[in-house]
Enzyme design. Structure first.
Site, PDB file in Angstrom:
ATOM      1  N   SER A 195      25.163  47.270 -15.146  1.00 37.59           N
ATOM      2  CA  SER A 195      26.232  47.622 -14.214  1.00 37.59           C
ATOM      3  C   SER A 195      26.565  46.433 -13.334  1.00 37.59           C
ATOM      4  CB  SER A 195      25.812  48.806 -13.332  1.00 37.59           C
ATOM      5  OG  SER A 195      24.697  48.464 -12.529  1.00 37.59           O
ATOM      6  N   ASP A 210      18.172  45.250 -19.290  1.00 33.08           N
ATOM      7  CA  ASP A 210      18.146  46.034 -18.057  1.00 33.08           C
ATOM      8  C   ASP A 210      17.114  47.138 -18.239  1.00 33.08           C
ATOM      9  OD1 ASP A 210      18.965  47.776 -15.738  1.00 33.08           O
ATOM     10  OD2 ASP A 210      20.640  46.363 -15.675  1.00 33.08           O
ATOM     11  N   ASP A 231      12.606  44.679 -18.101  1.00 31.24           N
ATOM     12  CA  ASP A 231      12.275  44.570 -16.688  1.00 31.24           C
ATOM     13  C   ASP A 231      12.196  43.077 -16.409  1.00 31.24           C
ATOM     14  OD1 ASP A 231      11.128  44.374 -14.186  1.00 31.24           O
ATOM     15  OD2 ASP A 231       9.593  45.891 -14.546  1.00 31.24           O
ATOM     16  N   ASN A 284      20.288  37.680 -13.233  1.00 28.67           N
ATOM     17  CA  ASN A 284      21.158  38.495 -12.391  1.00 28.67           C
ATOM     18  C   ASN A 284      20.438  39.685 -11.777  1.00 28.67           C
ATOM     19  OD1 ASN A 284      23.826  39.821 -11.516  1.00 28.67           O
ATOM     20  ND2 ASN A 284      22.951  41.329 -12.935  1.00 28.67           N
ATOM     21  N   TYR A 306      15.123  41.144   1.310  1.00 28.32           N
ATOM     22  CA  TYR A 306      16.310  40.649   0.622  1.00 28.32           C
ATOM     23  C   TYR A 306      16.682  39.260   1.122  1.00 28.32           C
ATOM     24  CZ  TYR A 306      20.895  40.871  -1.644  1.00 28.32           C
ATOM     25  OH  TYR A 306      21.983  40.618  -2.435  1.00 28.32           O
ATOM     26  N   LYS A 320      16.332  35.990  -1.401  1.00 26.01           N
ATOM     27  CA  LYS A 320      17.569  35.316  -1.797  1.00 26.01           C
ATOM     28  C   LYS A 320      17.571  33.862  -1.323  1.00 26.01           C
ATOM     29  CE  LYS A 320      19.440  38.639  -4.119  1.00 26.01           C
ATOM     30  NZ  LYS A 320      19.618  38.526  -5.590  1.00 26.01           N
TER      31      LYS A 320
END
Length: 268
Positions: free
Chosen positions: A15, A36, A62, A89, A152, A156
């Protein structure tokens, strides 16, 4: 990097940005391996790309599992040939606030160590071949920060740092790196945190959607594939992030005070 007839692997392809990237690479003539943990979403991505004439393979992956990444690479080599472009991604928002030990373990595995594991598996072959391209889908949070979600923000930042290191270390070996750093993107991930029962998670989402326009996954994908073709490093789907990052580096105290004001306004 020539996109046509290249072999591309995309994690998190069920997605959002991953699906759009897979479709855009396929539309450019690439043969694509999709991975995915969401097998139903993965099948939908494959069906859509196949209906448009794309050549794809799918398997449950995974991204945090070295064995799954090895299987993804083996599938590509068996059906298409050696991977030319790997797109790291897959990503998660993680726990809100400081998070728990378990939250940190999982987000570090998915948002950072998955990139390291994939590069470790691919770089030696790319060095031998004299070419290859690694795409790290990070976030503007990796250049700035993320209100409401420490895990997060930290992972990142680390993903951006790892992409920079790869580009510096292996650029002379013919290996390209592209790092993608959008703000708000209309994806299931953003929808989930906007609808979360946790106040910190909702503040995190509000900080993203209030900072700039929410772009489509397709816009991010088109800019990313163009950057891979051009050999460009940084993709900023929100150009204003550049000025924000410059302001942060130029006067960090002013930037931190400004972010605190912004956080107060969101919580208010």
């Amino acid at each position: 990097m020539q996109i046509g007839n290249s072999v591309v692997a995309v994690t998190g392809a069920a997605s959002g940005i991953g699906r759009a990237l897979a479709a855009t690479f396929a539309a450019g003539g690439a043969r694509v391996v999709l991975g995915d943990i969401d097998t139903a979403g993965l099948a939908a991505t494959a069906e859509s790309i196949g209906a448009a004439g794309g050549d794809v393979r799918t398997l449950r992956v995974d991204a945090a599992s070295a064995a799954d990444l090895e299987a993804m690479i083996a599938t590509a080599e068996r059906d298409f040939g050696p991977i030319d472009v790997f797109v790291a991604n897959a990503g998660i928002i993680g726990g809100p606030g400081l998070g728990t030990e378990a939250d940190w373990d999982r987000i570090l595995e998915v948002n950072l160590r998955a990139h390291i594991r994939a590069a470790t598996l691919l770089v030696p072959t790319w060095q031998q071949r004299g070419h290859g391209h690694f795409v790290a889908v990070a976030s503007a949070a990796g250049l700035l920060t993320q209100i409401g979600a420490a895990g997060y923000a930290v992972t990142k930042h680390a993903a951006v740092g790892f992409a920079e290191w790869l580009a510096v270390t292996y650029g002379d070996d013919g290996i390209g790196v592209t790092c993608v750093c959008p703000m708000g993107v209309d994806t299931p991930l953003l929808t989930a945190i906007r609808e979360s029962d946790d106040a910190d998670a909702r503040v995190a989402a509000d900080s993203v959607v209030s900072a700039g326009a929410v772009v489509t996954a397709q816009q991010v994908a088109e800019l990313t594939v163009a950057a891979v073709a051009d050999g460009s490093f940084l993709v900023l789907p929100h150009p204003e992030v550049r000025d924000m990052a410059i302001g942060k580096i130029t006067d960090p105290d002013r930037w931190i005070h400004g972010m605190r004001r912004y956080q107060r306004s969101l919580r208010g």
